[in-house]
Design an enzyme around this catalytic site. Structure first.
Site, PDB file in Angstrom:
ATOM      1  N   SER A 277     -16.250  16.390  17.836  1.00 29.43           N
ATOM      2  CA  SER A 277     -16.701  17.514  18.912  1.00 29.43           C
ATOM      3  C   SER A 277     -17.959  17.940  18.555  1.00 29.43           C
ATOM      4  CB  SER A 277     -15.674  18.272  19.235  1.00 29.43           C
ATOM      5  OG  SER A 277     -16.101  19.140  20.513  1.00 29.43           O
ATOM      6  N   PRO A 278     -19.112  18.452  19.342  1.00 29.16           N
ATOM      7  CA  PRO A 278     -20.064  19.450  18.833  1.00 29.16           C
ATOM      8  C   PRO A 278     -19.659  20.657  18.322  1.00 29.16           C
ATOM      9  CG  PRO A 278     -20.628  18.509  21.279  1.00 29.16           C
ATOM     10  CD  PRO A 278     -19.093  18.166  20.671  1.00 29.16           C
TER      11      PRO A 278
ATOM     12  N   GLN B 108     -26.323  16.638  21.778  1.00 28.15           N
ATOM     13  CA  GLN B 108     -25.894  17.486  22.814  1.00 28.15           C
ATOM     14  C   GLN B 108     -27.101  18.458  22.886  1.00 28.15           C
ATOM     15  OE1 GLN B 108     -23.297  20.942  22.533  1.00 28.15           O
ATOM     16  NE2 GLN B 108     -21.855  20.074  23.875  1.00 28.15           N
TER      17      GLN B 108
ATOM     18  N   TYR C  77     -23.967  29.387  28.774  1.00 32.27           N
ATOM     19  CA  TYR C  77     -25.278  29.112  28.425  1.00 32.27           C
ATOM     20  C   TYR C  77     -26.105  28.864  29.514  1.00 32.27           C
ATOM     21  CZ  TYR C  77     -23.284  28.575  23.576  1.00 32.27           C
ATOM     22  OH  TYR C  77     -22.649  28.998  22.320  1.00 32.27           O
TER      23      TYR C  77
ATOM     24  N   ARG D  93     -21.067  18.680  29.737  1.00 31.44           N
ATOM     25  CA  ARG D  93     -19.934  19.505  29.265  1.00 31.44           C
ATOM     26  C   ARG D  93     -19.767  20.530  30.319  1.00 31.44           C
ATOM     27  NH1 ARG D  93     -17.483  21.784  23.654  1.00 31.44           N
ATOM     28  NH2 ARG D  93     -16.936  19.645  23.699  1.00 31.44           N
TER      29      ARG D  93
ATOM     30  N   ARG E  41     -12.090  21.554  14.894  1.00 29.79           N
ATOM     31  CA  ARG E  41     -11.766  22.136  13.758  1.00 29.79           C
ATOM     32  C   ARG E  41     -11.133  21.060  12.825  1.00 29.79           C
ATOM     33  NH1 ARG E  41     -10.191  27.973  16.274  1.00 29.79           N
ATOM     34  NH2 ARG E  41     -12.197  28.563  17.197  1.00 29.79           N
TER      35      ARG E  41
END
Length: 786
Positions: A420-421, A498, A580, A628, A722
């Protein structure tokens, strides 16, 4: 101690007998409004684990219940003209009336006073030290003290009717029938030598469309008999709810949650008597996971244990009781919610082939995982894995779902895992350096099918922090190309970028210096859909982007996309989540514009779709673009999962290949409900309602999670974050943990592969041997004496 239980269902009776068994001197009374042998409903279901709990707390009662149980291991699913069967599930069924009779007789034998046909309230009880409100789903006590308990009752969508039949089912049976109005399903199981429960369920709109809301009781039962005739073999359906007429026997399941479980009632002497909720009065869990009676009995056990653990401290005991049980109940209710929603939306999964439909049903609650299902029925899982692998072009061999390939446009991923980013805050002037080469290169060699960069910003002002990477200069492009070339040369992983713009969440410090905290100096001007301050009283204020600024930002995304293609990336993701810039247009929490970019959902989608169309035009057509989104803002008035489906449909129509389904981080007022795989239901819904492939993300930390998600058709890829930070080779390690050794490692690491697999096999064998030892033998082994 003087204890009075209002309500003679399983909770009140079992608590009464437990306390009397432990404390024969206590005065315990159970008060029931019905006659001794009156009951409604047919059979109830327990798992083998629940029976173990009963055995540990009152062996005599457990033995009587066990003698009356009908036990089975199989689940049989009828769908699409096919029958699928899975074993090893360990269920027991018993008639509700028989269960109550056993508990009543046990109470009487122990000296619990039973009072029937009494509409007693807490005001009618004398000098009790403790009052138990176990007065059921429609608890009058809960309603009376609603200001204290603060109940939240969610009436679910499906209508169901609880019937019985003399047809004896030899497995827990699910049968699905499609009608001109929609889907109906039956839940059927045997509970004694003569009778089976037969629950018929359908969504409210289907129930009304079929005319069941106006039918008599007799006509609606005849309707069900005809619809499910092939499973009844000529046996009739019947109701024992004689007190109900017409459509009243069809009910909607109420999910009950209470914020507080104890009301302290003032007494004349100045003291207070606690009135404690228990069983359905305190909580409910949908019958599709068979946990209502289980929860009631476990409430009884925990309250008895808490009272004994806090002698003379009633407040402490009740505090402990509610803290323990509220956590356990929430876990069950979360699973029940997943199960309930599955049955409310059978049409969502009806397009699945029968094999995947059955797997999705078996794992619907997320309590049963892929490996748990394998423990129950290895042959079933092996057969399903072979079927799934064949569908992925891998032949008939059994392959864990996460290791099946996935192709989108001209890109084939070797497996369903992506890194994952994850923001690393380690770029200088937006240029990724040796750290990024090491970080992404290590994870590409670690077995994932796709490695994603962190959010890479389209301009200096688009960065979250000064440490965030960019793609707006030739130096940045060339630095990224160096990393892409390494990944392609040293691994068979694909690499994606991304692209995003921080919007109102920019100009902040790197995480370890204060996440979301504004820079102490060197700040840049912030822009977003509407003026906002992400952290009230702390963050910088953003300004509303003008139409000219939006044109410039769109051009920046196009420039970055061209550069990403020049750098050789295989995959592009557009970041429209987490508050964002593009996310700020989508959410009504952050978009209060009055022009063509604000107001209606269509207007709020306008600019993100405008950007997407622009980058899709310049990105290579044989390479995919994912988007996303935040599927839930977790704030009232924000984006909901309903909205997310429509957002996904809009991006699908614009040409998006996948939706990467995250949630939250739009407002600091959010109240997310966490748990393992907690965002996966959003990915499931978008995939199977909007009809676009999805990426699941969020608390996915084991191969078992990935296998369950992919196999059930809840998502097409799983993004692991993580765990990949902690272990760059997470995918390879997880393969060894589940015993799947047919996976390629880097040639240089082959010796480590063999050693890891041996170590895991040795640990597994040791654990199996230890499980066979007695507690004394385990202790001796731990001390080194044997």
């Amino acid at each position: 101690m003087r204890i009075a239980c209002i309500g003679g269902g399983p909770a009140g009776l079992y608590f009464g007998l437990l306390m009397k068994r432990r404390h024969p001197g206590y005065e315990i009374t159970v008060i029931e409004r019905n006659r001794p042998y009156d009951t409604f409903g047919w059979g109830v279901v327990f798992s083998d684990q629940t029976l173990g709990n009963l055995k540990a707390n009152d062996p005599e009662t457990a033995d009587e219940i066990l003698d009356a149980f009908n036990h089975w291991d199989d689940i049989e699913i009828h769908f699409g003209g096919r029958t699928m069967r899975s074993s090893g599930h360990g269920f027991c069924g018993i008639g509700r009336k028989r269960l109550l009779n056993i508990l009543q007789a046990r109470c009487e034998a122990l000296g619990v006073k039973l009072v029937f046909e009494s509409q007693c309230t807490d005001d009618d009880i004398g000098d009790a030290d403790l009052i138990i409100a176990s007065d059921g789903l429609n608890s009058a006590t809960r309603q009376k003290y609603a200001a204290t308990y603060q109940p939240d009752i969610d009436l679910r969508d499906c209508r169901f009717v609880w019937l019985g039949t003399s047809k004896l089912f030899d497995a827990f049976t699910f049968a699905f029938e499609k009608t001109e109005w929609g889907w109906f399903q039956a839940h059927a199981y045997r509970f004694d030598d003569n009778t089976s429960t037969f629950i018929v369920e359908t969504p409210e709109h289907v129930w009304r469309a079929a005319g069941l809301d106006t039918m008599s009781k007799e006509d609606s039962i005849a309707f069900c008999e005809k619809l499910f005739a092939r499973y009844l073999d000529g046996h009739a359906l019947r109701s024992n709810a004689d007190h109900l007429r017409g459509s009243a026997q069809w009910i909607r399941f109420p999910r009950v949650v209470n914020r507080e479980w104890v009301h302290w009632k003032p007494r004349a002497d100045g003291g207070q008597t606690p009135v404690v909720l228990m069983g359905d009065a305190a909580h409910t869990a949908h019958f599709s996971i068979g946990s209502g009676t289980k929860l009631a009995l476990e409430d009884s056990i925990e309250l008895a244990n808490s009272l004994d653990a806090h002698p003379g401290d009633l407040r402490g005991a009740l505090t402990h009781y509610t803290s323990v049980r509220s956590v356990d109940v929430l876990r069950i209710q979360n699973a029940a919610r997943n199960s309930t929603e599955w049955f409310e939306h059978v049409d969502r999964y009806a397009k699945f082939e029968p094999e995947q439909f059955a797997y999705s049903l078996l794992t619907r609650s997320q309590r049963i995982s892929h490996e748990n299902l394998r423990e129950r029925d290895a042959d079933y899982v092996r057969g399903f894995e072979s079927w799934l692998a064949a569908r992925a072009g891998m032949g008939e061999r059994a392959v864990p779902p996460m290791f099946t390939p996935y192709t989108v446009r001209g890109v084939t991923l070797k497996n369903r895992v992506l890194v994952s980013p994850m923001a690393q805050y380690s770029a200088r002037d937006g240029i990724p350096g040796d750290y990024h080469l090491m970080h992404l290169g290590a994870r590409a060699m670690g077995g994932a099918g796709l490695v994603m960069t962190e959010m890479t910003c389209v301009s200096p002002e688009a960065r979250i922090t000064p440490g965030c990477p960019g793609m707006y200069s030739t130096e940045q492009r060339d630095a990224w190309r160096r990393i892409v070339d390494l990944v392609h040369a040293q691994s068979d992983a694909k690499i994606g970028i991304q692209l995003g713009h921080s919007g109102a969440k920019g100009s902040t410090r790197v995480a370890w210096e204060g996440i979301d905290q504004p820079l102490q100096d060197g700040n840049w001007r912030l822009v977003s859909a509407s003026p906002q301050q992400y952290l009230r009283g702390v963050s910088q204020w953003s300004h509303e982007a003008s139409v000219d600024e939006l044109g410039e930002i769109e051009a920046q995304f196009v420039r970055s996309t061209r550069m990403a293609a020049e750098a050789g990336f295989d995959w592009l993701e557009l970041h429209c989540a987490h508050g964002y810039l593009l996310s700020s247009f989508l959410s009504p929490l952050t978009n209060q514009r009055t022009d063509q970019y604000g107001g209606s959902p269509e207007n709020r989608l306008r600019f993100p779709l405008q950007v997407f169309a622009a980058i899709r035009e310049v990105w290579p057509q044989d390479k995919p673009i994912s988007v996303r989104i935040s599927a839930h803002d977790w704030v009232e008035g924000g984006i909901t999962p309903d909205d997310a489906v429509e957002i996904a449909r809009a991006f699908k129509a614009a040409g998006a290949d996948m939706i990467d389904v995250s949630s939250g981080q739009v407002s600091k007022d959010e109240r997310p409900v966490y748990g393992r795989m907690f965002q996966t239901p959003f990915a499931d819904r978008i995939r199977n309602e909007a009809g676009i492939p999805t990426i699941a993300v969020g608390a996915i930390s084991e191969a078992d999670h990935v296998n369950s998600i992919i196999a059930a058709g809840r998502a097409d890829l799983c993004a692991v974050a993580r765990p990949h930070l902690a272990n760059p080779s997470w995918t390879l390690t997880e393969a060894a943990k589940i015993g799947y050794f047919d996976v390629m490692w880097p040639r240089q690491y082959t010796a480590a592969k063999t050693q890891l697999e041996r170590n895991i096999e040795r640990e597994r064998a040791t654990a199996a041997a230890s499980a066979k030892l007695s507690p004394l033998e385990r202790a001796q082994r731990a001390e080194g004496t044997v």
